[in-house]
Enzyme design. Structure first.
Site, PDB file in Angstrom:
ATOM      1  N   LYS A 301      97.311  30.815   3.975  1.00 14.83           N
ATOM      2  CA  LYS A 301      97.599  30.725   5.098  1.00 14.83           C
ATOM      3  C   LYS A 301      97.334  30.224   6.096  1.00 14.83           C
ATOM      4  O   LYS A 301      96.805  29.905   6.151  1.00 14.83           O
ATOM      5  CB  LYS A 301      96.271  32.906   5.140  1.00 14.83           C
ATOM      6  CG  LYS A 301      95.706  32.943   6.756  1.00 14.83           C
ATOM      7  CD  LYS A 301      94.747  34.739   5.831  1.00 14.83           C
ATOM      8  CE  LYS A 301      94.252  34.277   7.843  1.00 14.83           C
ATOM      9  NZ  LYS A 301      93.707  35.253   7.790  1.00 14.83           N
ATOM     10  N   ASP A 306      92.815  32.936  14.884  1.00 16.19           N
ATOM     11  CA  ASP A 306      93.023  34.189  14.065  1.00 16.19           C
ATOM     12  C   ASP A 306      92.357  34.761  15.742  1.00 16.19           C
ATOM     13  O   ASP A 306      90.819  35.076  15.899  1.00 16.19           O
ATOM     14  CB  ASP A 306      92.475  34.308  13.479  1.00 16.19           C
ATOM     15  CG  ASP A 306      92.411  35.957  13.329  1.00 16.19           C
ATOM     16  OD1 ASP A 306      93.018  36.806  14.268  1.00 16.19           O
ATOM     17  OD2 ASP A 306      91.690  36.493  12.547  1.00 16.19           O
ATOM     18  N   LYS A 313      88.744  40.308  18.296  1.00 21.98           N
ATOM     19  CA  LYS A 313      87.591  40.225  17.721  1.00 21.98           C
ATOM     20  C   LYS A 313      86.781  39.937  18.563  1.00 21.98           C
ATOM     21  O   LYS A 313      87.058  39.613  19.603  1.00 21.98           O
ATOM     22  CB  LYS A 313      87.587  38.854  16.752  1.00 21.98           C
ATOM     23  CG  LYS A 313      88.800  38.704  15.301  1.00 21.98           C
ATOM     24  CD  LYS A 313      88.551  37.402  15.232  1.00 21.98           C
ATOM     25  CE  LYS A 313      89.224  37.523  13.830  1.00 21.98           C
ATOM     26  NZ  LYS A 313      89.051  37.943  12.402  1.00 21.98           N
ATOM     27  N   ASP A 324      91.557  28.988  10.477  1.00 26.20           N
ATOM     28  CA  ASP A 324      91.795  29.786   9.653  1.00 26.20           C
ATOM     29  C   ASP A 324      93.519  30.124   9.213  1.00 26.20           C
ATOM     30  O   ASP A 324      93.684  30.818   8.808  1.00 26.20           O
ATOM     31  CB  ASP A 324      91.864  31.269  10.545  1.00 26.20           C
ATOM     32  CG  ASP A 324      92.582  32.879   9.924  1.00 26.20           C
ATOM     33  OD1 ASP A 324      91.432  32.727   8.538  1.00 26.20           O
ATOM     34  OD2 ASP A 324      92.362  34.081  10.436  1.00 26.20           O
ATOM     35  N   ASP A 383      94.494  42.400  13.631  1.00 24.76           N
ATOM     36  CA  ASP A 383      93.463  41.217  12.810  1.00 24.76           C
ATOM     37  C   ASP A 383      93.487  41.545  11.580  1.00 24.76           C
ATOM     38  O   ASP A 383      93.068  40.363  10.674  1.00 24.76           O
ATOM     39  CB  ASP A 383      91.893  41.955  13.497  1.00 24.76           C
ATOM     40  CG  ASP A 383      91.355  40.777  13.394  1.00 24.76           C
ATOM     41  OD1 ASP A 383      91.542  39.676  12.744  1.00 24.76           O
ATOM     42  OD2 ASP A 383      90.096  41.078  13.346  1.00 24.76           O
ATOM     43  N   GLU A 385      96.073  39.754   9.633  1.00 26.04           N
ATOM     44  CA  GLU A 385      97.439  39.116   9.874  1.00 26.04           C
ATOM     45  C   GLU A 385      97.461  38.378   8.903  1.00 26.04           C
ATOM     46  O   GLU A 385      98.731  37.622   8.799  1.00 26.04           O
ATOM     47  CB  GLU A 385      97.665  38.253  11.410  1.00 26.04           C
ATOM     48  CG  GLU A 385      96.351  37.271  11.267  1.00 26.04           C
ATOM     49  CD  GLU A 385      94.954  37.367  10.976  1.00 26.04           C
ATOM     50  OE1 GLU A 385      94.182  38.122  11.409  1.00 26.04           O
ATOM     51  OE2 GLU A 385      94.297  35.936  10.786  1.00 26.04           O
ATOM     52  N   ARG A 387      97.444  38.987   5.424  1.00 32.32           N
ATOM     53  CA  ARG A 387      98.016  39.946   4.743  1.00 32.32           C
ATOM     54  C   ARG A 387      99.645  39.655   4.651  1.00 32.32           C
ATOM     55  O   ARG A 387     100.561  39.510   4.236  1.00 32.32           O
ATOM     56  CB  ARG A 387      97.115  40.448   4.319  1.00 32.32           C
ATOM     57  CG  ARG A 387      97.390  41.330   5.047  1.00 32.32           C
ATOM     58  CD  ARG A 387      96.293  42.631   4.941  1.00 32.32           C
ATOM     59  NE  ARG A 387      94.619  42.178   4.368  1.00 32.32           N
ATOM     60  CZ  ARG A 387      93.875  42.856   4.472  1.00 32.32           C
ATOM     61  NH1 ARG A 387      94.546  44.125   4.125  1.00 32.32           N
ATOM     62  NH2 ARG A 387      92.927  41.894   4.304  1.00 32.32           N
TER      63      ARG A 387
HETATM   64  N1  BES Z   1      90.334  35.540   9.493  1.00 35.92           N
HETATM   65  C1  BES Z   1      89.486  36.622   9.150  1.00 35.92           C
HETATM   66  C2  BES Z   1      88.630  36.856   8.239  1.00 35.92           C
HETATM   67  C3  BES Z   1      87.678  35.844   7.903  1.00 35.92           C
HETATM   68  C4  BES Z   1      86.384  36.154   9.037  1.00 35.92           C
HETATM   69  C5  BES Z   1      87.707  34.673   7.407  1.00 35.92           C
HETATM   70  C6  BES Z   1      85.478  35.164   8.670  1.00 35.92           C
HETATM   71  C7  BES Z   1      86.716  33.726   7.659  1.00 35.92           C
HETATM   72  C8  BES Z   1      85.565  33.817   8.134  1.00 35.92           C
HETATM   73  C9  BES Z   1      90.834  37.766   9.051  1.00 35.92           C
HETATM   74  O1  BES Z   1      91.929  37.624   9.223  1.00 35.92           O
HETATM   75  C10 BES Z   1      90.492  39.383   9.433  1.00 35.92           C
HETATM   76  O2  BES Z   1      90.445  39.673  10.629  1.00 35.92           O
HETATM   77  N2  BES Z   1      90.314  40.077   8.739  1.00 35.92           N
HETATM   78  C11 BES Z   1      89.872  41.544   8.878  1.00 35.92           C
HETATM   79  C12 BES Z   1      90.450  42.657   8.244  1.00 35.92           C
HETATM   80  C13 BES Z   1      90.468  43.128   8.121  1.00 35.92           C
HETATM   81  C14 BES Z   1      90.898  43.779   9.417  1.00 35.92           C
HETATM   82  C15 BES Z   1      90.614  44.497   7.239  1.00 35.92           C
HETATM   83  C16 BES Z   1      88.097  41.339   7.864  1.00 35.92           C
HETATM   84  O3  BES Z   1      87.702  41.109   7.165  1.00 35.92           O
HETATM   85  O4  BES Z   1      87.325  41.870   9.212  1.00 35.92           O
HETATM   86 ZN    ZN Z   2      92.582  35.526   9.923  1.00 36.80          ZN
HETATM   87 MN    MN Z   3      92.154  38.449  11.645  1.00 33.82          MN
END
Ligand code: BES
Ligand code: ZN
Ligand code: MN
Length: 537
Positions: A301, A306, A313, A324, A383, A385, A387
């Site tokens: 990824k 992000d 966020k 990210d 968010d 993204e 996947r």
């Molecule tokens: N990049 C984030 C995940 C992340 C969170 C990485 C904290 C490092 C530290 C990812 O893209 C994300 O936003 N994930 C969401 C998924 C949800 C929207 C299904 C999450 O973990 O809240």
């Molecule tokens: Zn992310």
């Molecule tokens: Mn995200």
């Protein structure tokens, strides 16, 4: 001219600008145009191997227990002074402990560094064979404590070539710094050399030159990429920097897809993620041919920032989303290490690169996108993204490069950190064989994994009402498992596949022996090890 004609004309020229887009790699820097720095990080301590420690060097003395090893660097008088200090400090040589001594003989300092690991109170089959000596961490934590020590150093007490080379690796990983933006420091960290001294210096030097040096250099590249802020690191600059690192390395082929190329191949998921950013998305594929047979595929990824997109966020901690792209950096780092050390393996590494921004052209919750293989996705959260970009990447690499197995690595979910903390990355796999291979590589490399469930029941978390799958949604499935299922949906059931969620380990909030505070470089050592142990038959 009537208004409608003007706007139609404007629209036509905008469209033709798209259609006649510049060649594959061109990307003008969108931003202030003023580089934040033109210098690199301060110089690190160079590493050398020798039979004897230089007479004027500070000594780092690796200790297996409370007993002082037999080393030629200490005179009988110095030896007994150190022994007295050991006894009065009750120093036991335990891993992670140090004892710093001054005023002994002519040495500027002597630092004892414990290497004895406790027997692991760990998972399943922890036994006496798991206890051992950690030369890497001993050297890494010692050098971190000597960051300001302005003398040359020597590491003594490693009993053989392997231990000496491991100490060098630990030292090099532990002394990393990212200080290229600090213009106002009075004293830069020390850059005097370190000599690893011991009985088999030339064998240790060979091990270092042929393998560990490349591993350490690759981890450094990955940490630099992770640490770099998103105003300087965006998809095309990632491609440029990684391409530069591979320059002159034999048996490497690099393929870069820009947005126009990806659009042509119906990669609606990755292009959709990047469509809110003026900085175009890229798919970077690096293949290394060092062996025979089908390659092992690694997919990372690569979200260079992000924001969450329209599902934006909150600001707290958002700065960390510059990292990210840690998965993408890790797959490139592992490939660089394997290629530079001429490992007899075949690898194809793909970085799915995009910047996730809100904007007038950003994708919306509710949008439906089509992926490379034709499967469709309903976007419920912009968010989720990671996947999405991986959906196109894993289908593309499987289709075009015919790997025998596929491992993806991603900072995918906050959920994985809540489940397993910052000492393990989450491992998901459909079959035990690939999971076991990864767990073994984790054990051997020191980058730990914990297997988490990919129960079929959690697959309902990704069922969509109007498309094949949706990228998030309120269900009882654990977040990290739902993310894993989503990626797995795009990987043929016959393909051995594993997903590594590194969102809890990509960034250290405090220093560890092999990783100063900040970017960890997680995954390089693990994937390097996996690839060496697992080639196509
Ligand atoms: N990049 C984030 C995940 C992340 C969170 C990485 C904290 C490092 C530290 C990812 O893209 C994300 O936003 N994930 C969401 C998924 C949800 C929207 C299904 C999450 O973990 O809240
Ligand atoms: Zn992310
Ligand atoms: Mn995200």
């Amino acid at each position: 001219m009537p208004k409608s004609t003007i706007s139609r004309l404007a629209m036509f020229s905008a469209l033709s600008a798209l259609a006649f887009a510049a060649p594959t790699t061109a990307q003008s820097v969108v931003g202030s145009g003023v580089p934040a720095s033109t210098v690199s990080n301060s110089t690190e301590r160079p590493i050398a191997f020798a039979d004897q420690a230089p007479a004027d060097a500070g000594l780092i003395l690796l200790m297996q227990s409370a007993e002082l090893p037999d080393i030629p660097a200490l005179s009988p008088a110095e030896r007994s002074a150190v022994e007295t200090a050991i006894a009065s400090a009750d120093f036991k040589g335990k891993a992670g402990t140090n004892l710093k001594l001054r005023g002994i003989g002519d040495r500027p300092l002597i630092m004892l560094a414990g290497a004895a690991q406790p027997e692991k109170a760990g998972p399943e089959d922890a036994g006496p064979e798991d206890a051992g000596l950690d030369w890497k961490s001993a050297a890494g934590s010692a050098v971190q404590k000597l960051m300001k020590e302005g003398s040359g150093l020597a590491i003594v007490g490693a009993p053989d070539a392997a231990a000496m080379a491991e100490a060098a690796l630990g030292l090099d990983l532990g002394q990393y710094r990212f200080d290229r933006y600090q213009t106002d420091v009075e004293t830069a960290p020390a850059a005097q050399s370190v000599t690893i001294a011991g009985p088999s210096a030339s064998a240790a030097q060979a091990l270092w030159n042929n393998r560990y040096k490349h591993l350490a250099d690759s981890v450094r590249m990955v940490r630099d990429l992770q640490s770099e802020p998103a105003n300087t690191l965006y998809p095309q600059s990632f491609v440029d920097r990684v391409s530069a690192a591979f320059k002159g390395v034999p048996n490497i082929r690099i393929e870069v897809l820009d947005e126009a190329a990806m659009r042509k191949m119906n990669m609606g998921a990755i292009v959709g993620v990047g469509q809110g950013s003026p900085r175009g998305s890229r798919m970077m594929v690096v293949s290394y041919t060092g062996g025979s047979g089908a390659p092992l595929a690694l997919a990372g990824k690569g979200i260079t920032f992000d924001t969450g997109g329209i599902s934006i966020k909150p600001n707290k901690g958002m700065w960390a989303m510059k990292a990210d792209m840690s998965g993408a950096a890790a797959v490139m780092g592992a490939t660089l290490s394997l290629a530079k050390s001429r490992a007899s393996v075949n690898i194809v590494a793909v970085a799915a690169l995009a910047e996730n921004m809100p904007g007038a052209n950003a994708q919306r919750p509710g949008d439906v996108v089509r992926t490379y293989g034709g499967k469709t996705i309903e976007i419920l959260s912009t968010d989720a993204e990671g996947r999405l970009v991986l959906a196109d990447a894993v289908q593309y690499v499987a289709d075009r490069y015919k790997p025998f197995a596929l491992v993806d690595i991603a900072t995918l979910t906050g959920s994985v950190g809540r489940a397993v903390g910052d000492q393990y990355a989450g491992l998901f796999a459909r079959e035990d064989e690939i999971a076991d291979r990864l767990l073994k590589a984790a054990e051997d490399s020191g980058e730990h994994l914990w297997r988490l469930p990919l129960h079929p029941a959690y697959a309902k978390a990704i069922r969509s009402d109007i498309a094949d799958v949706k990228n998030s949604g309120v269900t009882d499935a654990p977040g990290a498992s739902a993310g894993a299922h989503f990626i797995g949906y795009f990987v043929d059931k016959s393909m051995p596949w594993a997903h590594l969620d590194i969102a809890g380990v990509d960034w250290n909030n405090s220093a560890k022996p092999l990783t100063p505070k900040g970017a960890s470089g997680f995954g390089v050592r693990l994937l390097d090890q996996l690839a060496r142990d697992w080639t196509a038959r």
